[in-house]
Write a protein that holds these residues in place. Structure first.
Motif, short mmCIF file in Angstrom:
data_model
loop_
_atom_site.label_atom_id
_atom_site.label_comp_id
_atom_site.label_asym_id
_atom_site.label_seq_id
_atom_site.Cartn_x
_atom_site.Cartn_y
_atom_site.Cartn_z
N VAL A 1 -9.76 -4.35 10.48
CA VAL A 1 -8.98 -5.26 11.30
C VAL A 1 -8.52 -4.53 12.56
O VAL A 1 -8.25 -3.32 12.52
CB VAL A 1 -7.77 -5.78 10.51
N GLY A 2 -8.41 -5.26 13.66
CA GLY A 2 -7.94 -4.64 14.90
C GLY A 2 -6.43 -4.66 14.99
O GLY A 2 -5.75 -3.67 14.74
N LEU A 3 -5.87 -5.80 15.33
CA LEU A 3 -4.44 -5.94 15.55
C LEU A 3 -3.87 -6.94 14.56
O LEU A 3 -4.21 -8.12 14.60
CB LEU A 3 -4.17 -6.39 16.98
N GLY A 4 -3.00 -6.48 13.67
CA GLY A 4 -2.37 -7.38 12.71
C GLY A 4 -3.33 -7.77 11.61
O GLY A 4 -3.70 -6.96 10.76
N GLY A 5 -3.76 -9.00 11.61
CA GLY A 5 -4.65 -9.50 10.58
C GLY A 5 -4.78 -11.01 10.67
O GLY A 5 -5.86 -11.55 10.87
N ARG A 6 -3.67 -11.70 10.57
CA ARG A 6 -3.66 -13.16 10.55
C ARG A 6 -4.41 -13.75 11.74
O ARG A 6 -5.21 -14.68 11.60
CB ARG A 6 -2.21 -13.65 10.53
N LEU A 7 -4.15 -13.22 12.94
CA LEU A 7 -4.74 -13.76 14.16
C LEU A 7 -5.73 -12.79 14.80
O LEU A 7 -6.12 -12.97 15.95
CB LEU A 7 -3.64 -14.12 15.16
N ASP A 8 -6.13 -11.76 14.07
CA ASP A 8 -7.12 -10.82 14.60
C ASP A 8 -8.48 -11.49 14.67
O ASP A 8 -8.84 -12.34 13.84
CB ASP A 8 -7.20 -9.59 13.69
N ALA A 9 -9.28 -11.10 15.66
CA ALA A 9 -10.58 -11.74 15.87
C ALA A 9 -11.51 -11.59 14.67
O ALA A 9 -12.41 -12.42 14.49
CB ALA A 9 -11.25 -11.17 17.12
N THR A 10 -11.33 -10.57 13.86
CA THR A 10 -12.19 -10.41 12.68
C THR A 10 -11.84 -11.39 11.57
O THR A 10 -12.61 -11.52 10.61
CB THR A 10 -12.10 -8.98 12.12
N ASN A 11 -10.71 -12.07 11.68
CA ASN A 11 -10.21 -12.88 10.55
C ASN A 11 -10.82 -14.27 10.51
O ASN A 11 -10.12 -15.27 10.34
CB ASN A 11 -8.69 -12.97 10.58
N VAL A 12 -12.14 -14.33 10.66
CA VAL A 12 -12.89 -15.57 10.51
C VAL A 12 -13.94 -15.43 9.41
O VAL A 12 -14.78 -16.32 9.24
CB VAL A 12 -13.56 -15.97 11.84
N ILE A 13 -13.90 -14.33 8.70
CA ILE A 13 -14.86 -14.09 7.61
C ILE A 13 -14.50 -15.02 6.45
O ILE A 13 -13.39 -14.94 5.91
CB ILE A 13 -14.81 -12.62 7.17
N PRO A 14 -15.40 -15.90 6.04
CA PRO A 14 -15.01 -16.92 5.06
C PRO A 14 -14.88 -16.41 3.62
O PRO A 14 -13.98 -16.84 2.90
CB PRO A 14 -16.11 -17.97 5.18
N ASN A 15 -15.77 -15.53 3.19
CA ASN A 15 -15.82 -15.16 1.77
C ASN A 15 -16.01 -13.66 1.59
O ASN A 15 -17.08 -13.21 1.16
CB ASN A 15 -16.96 -15.92 1.07
N PRO A 16 -15.02 -12.85 1.89
CA PRO A 16 -15.18 -11.40 1.70
C PRO A 16 -15.29 -11.03 0.22
O PRO A 16 -14.80 -11.76 -0.66
CB PRO A 16 -13.90 -10.82 2.31
N ALA A 17 -15.93 -9.89 -0.04
CA ALA A 17 -15.97 -9.39 -1.41
C ALA A 17 -14.59 -8.95 -1.85
O ALA A 17 -14.20 -9.12 -3.01
CB ALA A 17 -16.96 -8.23 -1.51
N ALA A 18 -13.83 -8.38 -0.92
CA ALA A 18 -12.46 -7.95 -1.20
C ALA A 18 -11.75 -7.73 0.12
O ALA A 18 -12.38 -7.41 1.14
CB ALA A 18 -12.44 -6.67 -2.03
N THR A 19 -10.43 -7.88 0.10
CA THR A 19 -9.60 -7.52 1.24
C THR A 19 -8.63 -6.43 0.81
O THR A 19 -8.32 -6.30 -0.38
CB THR A 19 -8.81 -8.73 1.78
N GLY A 20 -8.19 -5.63 1.75
CA GLY A 20 -7.29 -4.54 1.42
C GLY A 20 -6.28 -4.30 2.52
O GLY A 20 -6.52 -4.64 3.69
N ILE A 21 -5.14 -3.75 2.15
CA ILE A 21 -4.12 -3.37 3.12
C ILE A 21 -3.71 -1.93 2.85
O ILE A 21 -3.34 -1.59 1.72
CB ILE A 21 -2.88 -4.28 3.03
N ALA A 22 -3.78 -1.10 3.88
CA ALA A 22 -3.34 0.29 3.77
C ALA A 22 -1.83 0.34 4.01
O ALA A 22 -1.11 -0.55 3.60
CB ALA A 22 -4.13 1.16 4.75
N THR A 23 -1.34 1.35 4.66
CA THR A 23 0.11 1.49 4.83
C THR A 23 0.66 0.39 5.74
O THR A 23 -0.05 -0.16 6.58
CB THR A 23 0.48 2.85 5.42
#
Length: 438
Positions: free
Chosen positions: A150-172
Motif C-alpha cells: 500500500v502507498g498512503l493509508g489503505g482505505r483510499l490508496d490507489a492499490t485498494n481496488v483489488i477485489p479478491n486478495p489471497a490475504a491482507t496484512g498490516i505491519a506497525t
C-alpha cells in the motif's frame, strides 16, 4: 509533494516527463479516478494472480520483501510492487523477481497515459498512473503470486481496488502523513491511532484473512469492527499466532511450531516483519510454502535504506573507515526502531535531512544521549527542516551543511555515522555511493 524520477532511457524519460505534469488536486483522495482509469484499460486489477496486500505505517515494505523472498524460495514466480523508489523509478515494479525493463516500463506508462488522454481527462495523479501500470503488467505476465505494498493509508490508496486478495496484512501502526490520514472526515474515528487503524484496515476484503501484529486497544477495536463488517477472518498476533524472538524466531500457530532464522536485515523490528510475513503465508490457502522455503526467504531478504550498513564507495570513503549506516525512517515509530537497534552501541554522529512536513523530533528524540553530533543537510528536491527546527528537541548544536559529503568531511575522527530522516535523502546517498537497488 513531487515523487518523480529521471531515466537515461529515452522512452522512460519521455513518459516520466508526462508524469511530472500530473499532480493531486489539493485535498483530493478517493478511488473514483483509479477506478475510471482502470476501466479504460479493461480492468486489469480483476485478472491478477493471487495477491498479498500489505499496509502499515512502517515495516510494510520489509514485510513485502520477506513475502516475495519466501514465495520465490518455494520456486514460485512472483510479481511485487513497492514504494517509493530510491534511485530508479523501475524499483517500484518487479516482474518475476526482476526489476521491470525500461522498454516495457515505457510502453506501460504510455498506454496508461494515452488511455487517460483518449477521453475526458480524469485528472489522475502520479501514483494512480503508476498503480494502473503495475496492474497492467501483473495481469499480462503470468505469475504464481503478487505482493503489493500500500502507498498512503489503505482505505483510499490507489492499490485498494483489488477485489479478491489471497490475504491482507498490516505491519506497525503509528502517526504519519497527518495531513492526509488525520484530516477531518464525518464518521471517521477522532482518536489519532484509531483513525490510522481505520485507514490502514480499509484494505480488508470479504473472506480474505487480515493478518496483523498486536496493537493498542483503540486500534484493535477498529480492526475488529472492520473485519466483522466485511466478513473477513482477523488473524491477530498474540491470539491467533505467536512469535518469540531471541536467537531465532520461534513462530507458532494452530498448525504447529516453526523455528526460523533471524533476518540479515538489522534491527529487532525486522524479525517482527518476517514473522508477520510467515503468518500471512500460513493463514491463506492459495499458495503453499514450506518451512524450509520460509527460512531461506528470511535469510535471503535484502531491503535498502532500512538500517543498511553502506559498503565501500565514494561516499563512505569520506568517513575514514568508520561504519556508515543508512535509514530512510522519518516518523516517531521509525525513530524508536532505530533507537532500539543502537541501544547498546557507542555514541555516534547523526546526519539528517528531513522533509519540512515531518516531525523534527521523530529521529533525534529517541536517540537522546546517543549522539556525538548533529549535522543537518537538505532533503534533495524537497522543502526540508532547517537546523533551528531541531533545537527544541536536543541540547546538541545542529550544524548545517550543503550535502552529505560536506558533512562527512567535517566530522571528528571518532564515532560511527547514521544518515537518516528521509527516503529522498537515502536515495541520494545510495546514488552517490554507487549502491543501486536491484
Amino acid at each position: 509533494m513531487k515523487d518523480f524520477a529521471i531515466s537515461d532511457h529515452p522512452g522512460v524519460a519521455a513518459q516520466l516527463a508526462r508524469l511530472e505534469q500530473l499532480s493531486v488536486p489539493q485535498g483530493r483522495l478517493g478511488l473514483e479516478i483509479i477506478e475510471g482509469l482502470l476501466a479504460r484499460l479493461g480492468n486489469p486489477e480483476r485478472r491478477l494472480p493471487p495477491v498479498f496486500h500489505v499496509a502499515g505505517t512502517n515495516g510494510k515494505g520489509s514485510t513485502c520483501t520477506y513475502l516475495r523472498m519466501m514465495l520465490e524460495a518455494q520456486g514460485l514466480v512472483v510479481h511485487s510492487a513497492t514504494k517509493p523508489h530510491l534511485v530508479r523509478y523501475n524499483e517500484r515494479i518487479r516482474l518475476a523477481g526482476r526489476l521491470i525493463e525500461d522498454d516495457l516500463l515505457a510502453e506501460l506508462l504510455a498506454e496508461v497515459l494515452d488511455a487517460n488522454d483518449a477521453g475526458e481527462d480524469l485528472g489522475p495523479s502520479f501514483f494512480e498512473v503508476t498503480t494502473a501500470a503495475i496492474f497492467l503488467a501483473f495481469a499480462r505476465i503470468p505469475a504464481d503470486a503478487c505482493v503489493i505494498e500500500v502507498g498512503l493509508g489503505g482505505r483510499l490508496d490507489a492499490t485498494n481496488v483489488i477485489p479478491n486478495p489471497a490475504a491482507t496484512g498490516i505491519a506497525t501502526l503509528g502517526i504519519d502523513h497527518e495531513g492526509f490520514l488525520l484530516r477531518p472526515e464525518e464518521g471517521a474515528p477522532e482518536v489519532p491511532l484509531a483513525r490510522i487503524a481505520w485507514e490502514k484496515g480499509g484494505i480488508v476484503r470479504p473472506g480474505a484473512p487480515m493478518v496483523t501484529l498486536d496493537y493498542p486497544a483503540v486500534a484493535e477495536e477498529q480492526i475488529a469492527a472492520l473485519t466483522t463488517q466485511a466478513g473477513a477472518p482477523w488473524i491477530r498476533r498474540g491470539r491467533d499466532w505467536f512469535a518469540d524472538i531471541d536467537e531465532t524466531i520461534e513462530y507458532r500457530d494452530t498448525r504447529g511450531v516453526l523455528s526460523l532464522p533471524l533476518p540479515q536485515l538489522a534491527g529487532r523490528h525486522q524479525a517482527e516483519n518476517a514473522a508477520l510475513a510467515v503468518a500471512l503465508i500460513r493463514h491463506q490457502t492459495t499458495v503453499e510454502v514450506s518451512p524450509e522455503a520460509m527460512a531461506a526467504g528470511i535469510r535471503a531478504a535484502r531491503w535498502p535504506a532500512r538500517l543498511q550498513r553502506l559498503g565501500d564507495g565514494p561516499l563512505t570513503a569520506l568517513a575514514g573507515g568508520r561504519a556508515v549506516w543508512l535509514d530512510g525512517g522519518h516518523n516517531p515509530d521509525a525513530g524508536l526502531a532505530i533507537a532500539r537497534h543502537f541501544a547498546d552501541a557507542p555514541p555516534f554522529h547523526l546526519i539528517t535531512g528531513m522533509l519540512a512536513n515531518k516531525d523534527p523530533s521523530a529521529i533525534i528524540a529517541p536517540l537522546a544521549g546517543k549522539l556525538l553530533s548533529l549535522c543537518v543537510v537538505p532533503a534533495p528536491g524537497h522543502d526540508a527542516h532547517r537546523p533551528e527546527d531541531f533545537a527544541p528537541f536536543t541540547a546538541l548544536p545542529a550544524h548545517p551543511f550543503e550535502d552529505v559529503e560536506q558533512a562527512l568531511r567535517a566530522l571528528p575522527a571518532e564515532g560511527d555515522v547514521l544518515i537518516a530522516g528521509s527516503l529522498y535523502l537515502a536515495g541520494d546517498v545510495l546514488r552517490r555511493n554507487l549502491e543501486f537497488p536491484d
